[in-house]
Design a protein around this motif. Structure first.
Motif, PDB file in Angstrom:
ATOM      1  N   PRO A 340       3.896  -3.946   8.876  1.00  0.00           N
ATOM      2  CA  PRO A 340       2.435  -4.086   9.091  1.00  0.00           C
ATOM      3  C   PRO A 340       2.076  -4.309  10.559  1.00  0.00           C
ATOM      4  N   ILE A 343       2.109  -0.981  12.232  1.00  0.00           N
ATOM      5  CA  ILE A 343       0.917  -0.192  11.865  1.00  0.00           C
ATOM      6  C   ILE A 343      -0.283  -0.660  12.683  1.00  0.00           C
ATOM      7  N   MET A 376       4.006   4.119   6.899  1.00  0.00           N
ATOM      8  CA  MET A 376       3.167   3.783   8.061  1.00  0.00           C
ATOM      9  C   MET A 376       2.185   4.911   8.344  1.00  0.00           C
ATOM     10  N   GLU A 379      -0.627   5.032   5.839  1.00  0.00           N
ATOM     11  CA  GLU A 379      -1.599   3.934   6.028  1.00  0.00           C
ATOM     12  C   GLU A 379      -2.494   4.209   7.246  1.00  0.00           C
TER      13      GLU A 379
ATOM     14  N   ILE B 115       7.473  -2.876   3.834  1.00  0.00           N
ATOM     15  CA  ILE B 115       6.708  -1.980   2.946  1.00  0.00           C
ATOM     16  C   ILE B 115       6.171  -2.777   1.759  1.00  0.00           C
ATOM     17  N   LYS B 117       5.388  -5.893   1.896  1.00  0.00           N
ATOM     18  CA  LYS B 117       4.266  -6.661   2.460  1.00  0.00           C
ATOM     19  C   LYS B 117       3.030  -5.760   2.585  1.00  0.00           C
ATOM     20  N   GLN B 118       3.285  -4.556   3.089  1.00  0.00           N
ATOM     21  CA  GLN B 118       2.191  -3.597   3.274  1.00  0.00           C
ATOM     22  C   GLN B 118       1.454  -3.360   1.959  1.00  0.00           C
ATOM     23  N   HIS B 119       2.232  -3.273   0.865  1.00  0.00           N
ATOM     24  CA  HIS B 119       1.631  -2.990  -0.443  1.00  0.00           C
ATOM     25  C   HIS B 119       1.268  -4.254  -1.213  1.00  0.00           C
TER      26      HIS B 119
END
Lengths: 429, 395
Positions: A340, A343, A376, A379, B115, B117-119
């Motif tokens: 994250p 990103i 990434m 997103e 990933i 965490k991202q989701h």
């Protein structure tokens, strides 16, 4: 475009610095200087310099071997000795080069290491690489610095404390023992002050891409710009002078409204502004770059130029907190950021530098970068509604650079960008 | 008491229940229970147990889950396990899990934590940064902080504050677990025909998805059975499997190796359950420190632990010697960086030590083993035909 490659003063300065380092390495045994092998991400240049050691960066040797078309034979040599086809090609290129006599990019033999300084930052393969080298150089002292990962998108006091303790109780005493030089914190502080100066300058340099046209290419030329700050000159007056000169030259280009310099001269028309994620391919670097500048594409920011340090969010080495500062530096390198965070950082680049698109160059043998890139990309596409492109190549293995595949994909991508521009222009009328 | 066949059947069923139904039932039986999924290789399950939870091993979908969504997250040159874990997560197989732990194995598993965490999968996602500094006052302290971090997450969910007594109790349960597993391997070292390696695999893997109390009962019963003189010896060589510590080979492959003329007397398939060698101090007034010290001082070697001060090739050679094995089969998952980067280190050393080996790669979802079976068969034959005695590796 003019066909003549232009050499500016900053380029000459950089060449002199690099040649000087390799000359010093060639004479290390005569001069008694100790040689420290280490890696670019999380490189502890300031500490190495405090102990008057000379740095060797195996991954830089590997990429330079690739640019000189020597990596294929080195990789084959390593594969003949049980190295898998599927692992990091930097490692194999380095091991193969060592097996073939360890002749460096300047044609001189690179001296054996006195210290293998494993700054284990953002790349698990570094750890395996030095386990391999330790078996080849049994007399070298291996010093391990474990850099905690920014799993929660922040550096906690515990993480910094862990690293500082490693410096105080392991790294520094072992460097003292190998070099016979007492740790001098005042000297380190002076070096760190120069690091900060260079970091301020390189941040300003990469920030010039806000101009239209961008005066520089922040990926293909950017990899040259990060050279001095990443390969042992951070913390020197030479690096500060280099970046001052480079910044002056770029400001002049801005004043004249000029685009980036390419190997074939000045880029005349900036058609597309891109942000690129992932390292470049080194075996066909010029051909790779040419695909972009032939299409009028300029890279306004890239993640790769942050691999040896992320300075554009305001972080700097701090002479008043030397060891804490070295710790934070290591933890702040790009591949030590979680997905994250990556990103967010790349999204900020796209917005700040008004990019038209985002391209991922996915490197076959670099999981530190590649694992997670597809998510990434999606997103970023969703968040910013920016067109994304995806290509695949490798670091230094020429078997994985397919010129026609990459060119086809990029041409389709640029066509998409062009159509999008036309639509936007119609909508704005 | 159940028969050995019934026990094995139960273990096989729970091991490959991709909905983790057994763990789900356990959670639903009492308020405040939490489930924490952990990826390979190792995680100190004791701390979850002491906090009123169950640590559940997540080893991918193997050859039992078709990958559709997971492939969209990973390029073809990345190993298979992260895509099957993503598939399991996106298909809600682990929807009842409260959190996920990603131990530091490699860049792929590390980035997989990002990933997740991202989701926003689970109430928490923790990348567990195991120390690569092995001084108790440096790496040991850091590791304790990492464990405290996990406990903080669990307390936020169920409010449970762990105590020294609870933690020591959990440590002792896992000490018993490790001792029983080691007993099975010790018996198999001399009498490998009493229970096949695939049955052992199911029994140990079951322990990652049921409670430690249930697993200890199972292991106790299995030990009782195999202490008896059962089975018929066959003319097979003894081998050690190395390199399959994360992505698991399909069961068919585990079977195929033994069918090709080998008794597997040691392996690293379920390395996490056997990572700590010997007991952890269960009477300490600082139990987290005891767990930390056990990792630092008494871990098995692994491709994910920096080994310069204790070279892995000699440790594997010692296992070969201690188990009386004739050779080693290096089985690495395709594109597994840690395992493949270790291959030259092991193979160079074993060439010098005179230890026989073969190497191949697999993927968790392959189900054609003919070539590997032939390769292993030829290896077995070459040792049976040309060598009289097991090698004696001097470490």
């Amino acid at each position: 475009m003019s066909q003549e490659a232009q050499k500016e003063r900053s380029m000459i300065l950089q060449k002199e610095m690099t040649e000087g380092l390799f000359n010093d390495l060639g004479k290390a045994k005569e001069t008694g200087k100790k040689v420290c092998y280490t890696f670019v991400p999380g490189n502890l240049s300031e500490l190495i310099r405090t102990f008057d050691m000379l740095p060797v960066y195996p991954e830089i040797n590997a990429l330079q071997s690739a640019m000189r078309k020597k990596s294929a034979s080195y990789i084959k040599e390593a594969e003949r000795h049980a190295h898998s086809e599927d692992v990091c090609t930097y490692v194999k290129c380095d091991v193969g080069m060592m097996m073939k006599g360890n002749i460096g990019p300047t044609g001189e033999k690179i001296p054996e290491p006195d210290i293998l300084l494993l700054s284990y930052t953002g790349c698990f393969t570094f750890l395996k690489w030095f386990e391999t080298l330790k078996r080849e150089y049994p007399n070298a002292k291996v010093i391990m610095v474990h850099t905690p990962y920014q799993e929660n998108a922040k550096i906690t006091p515990e993480m910094t404390e862990y690293m500082v303790k490693q410096f105080k109780e392991e790294v520094i005493p072992q460097m003292e023992a190998v070099t016979g030089i007492k740790y001098d914190e005042e000297k380190l502080k002076k070096i760190l002050a120069l690091s900060k100066e260079a970091e301020d300058l390189i941040t300003k340099i990469f920030d010039t891409t806000k101009h239209k046209p961008s005066p520089i290419d922040a990926y293909f030329a950017g990899v040259y710009y990060i050279g001095p700050i990443n390969i042992g000159f951070r913390g020197t007056q030479q690096a500060v002078d280099y970046y001052k000169e480079l910044y002056k030259e770029i400001q002049e280009r801005v004043r004249l409204g000029l685009g980036p310099i390419t190997p074939e001269g000045e880029m005349k028309e900036e058609k597309y502004r891109l942000v690129v994620e992932g390292p470049p391919n080194w075996t066909s670097f010029r051909e790779f770059w040419k695909i972009f500048y032939d299409m009028g594409a300029v890279i306004v920011a890239s993640s790769y130029t942050k691999v040896g340090g992320v300075y554009d969010m305001g972080w700097r080495h701090d002479p008043s907190r030397p060891l804490e500062s070295l710790s934070e530096y290591c933890m702040n390198c790009y591949t030590n950021l979680n997905i994250p965070q990556r990103i967010d950082l790349l999204s900020k680049c796209i917005t700040d530098y008004a990019a038209d698109g985002y391209v991922t160059n996915s490197i076959k043998s670099c999981n530190s970068f590649s694992a997670g890139q597809l998510g990434m990309m999606r997103e970023i596409e969703d968040r910013l509604e920016v067109p994304v492109g995806f290509i695949e190549s490798d670091l230094v293995d020429p078997r994985y650079f397919s010129y026609s595949n990459i060119k086809n994909r990029l041409e389709s991508y640029f066509q998409m960008l062009e159509q999008r521009k036309i639509i936007h222009e119609k909508e704005s009328v | 008491m159940k028969t050995l066949e019934e026990i094995i059947k139960f273990c096989e069923d729970v091991s490959f229940d991709l909905n983790f139904s057994h763990a789900k039932k356990w959670k639903e039986a009492e308020k405040g229970r939490v489930l924490v999924g952990y990826m390979p290789i190792y995680f100190p399950r004791e701390i979850i147990h002491a906090a009123g939870g169950m640590a559940v091993g997540v080893f991918g979908g193997g050859d039992r889950k078709q990958i559709i969504k997971g492939d969209a997250y990973y390029q073809s040159y990345i190993c298979h396990i992260p895509r099957s874990i993503m598939e399991l997560a996106l298909d809600k197989h682990m929807a009842h899990f409260d959190g996920f732990i990603f131990p530091s194995i490699c860049d792929v598993i590390r980035n997989l934590s990002g990933i997740f965490k991202q989701h926003k999968i689970g109430k928490f996602v923790k990348y567990m940064d195991f120390p690569q500094n092995f001084l108790p006052q440096i790496g040991g302290v850091f590791y304790q902080q990492e464990m405290e971090h996990v406990l903080k997450y669990i307390k936020e969910i169920n409010g449970v504050e762990i105590t020294t007594e609870k933690l020591n109790h959990s440590i002792e349960l896992y000490n018993i677990n490790r001792r029983l597993i080691e007993t099975i391997y010790k018996i198999r070292q001399d009498y490998p025909w009493r229970i096949s390696i695939v049955d052992v695999y199911h029994i140990i893997r079951a322990g990652t998805v049921i409670t430690v109390e249930e697993h200890n009962d199972i292991l106790t019963q299995v030990c009782e059975y195999i202490k008896q003189d059962i089975g018929v010896p066959q003319d097979k060589i003894k081998i050690v499997i190395s390199g399959a510590f994360c992505e698991q080979p399909a069961v068919g492959l585990i079977k195929a190796i033994e069918e090709a003329g080998c008794y597997v007397v040691d392996d690293d398939y379920m390395l996490g359950s056997r990572m700590i060698l010997g007991d952890i101090d269960s009477k300490s007034n600082k139990p987290l420190e005891a767990i930390s010290n056990s990792y630092i001082k008494q871990s098995q070697y692994s491709s994910s632990i920096y080994d310069v001060n204790d070279p892995k090739e000699f440790r594997l050679a010692k296992i070969v010697k201690d188990r009386g094995a004739n050779g080693v089969v290096f089985a690495a998952a395709s594109f597994c960086d840690p395992s493949l980067l270790d291959a030259p280190i092991f193979q160079n050393a074993f060439n010098k030590l005179g230890i026989r080996y073969i190497a191949f790669q697999f993927s968790e979802n392959i189900n054609q083993f003919k070539v590997i079976k032939e390769q292993v068969g030829a290896f077995s034959d070459s040792i049976k035909l040309w060598e009289d005695e097991p090698v004696t590796a001097n470490s």
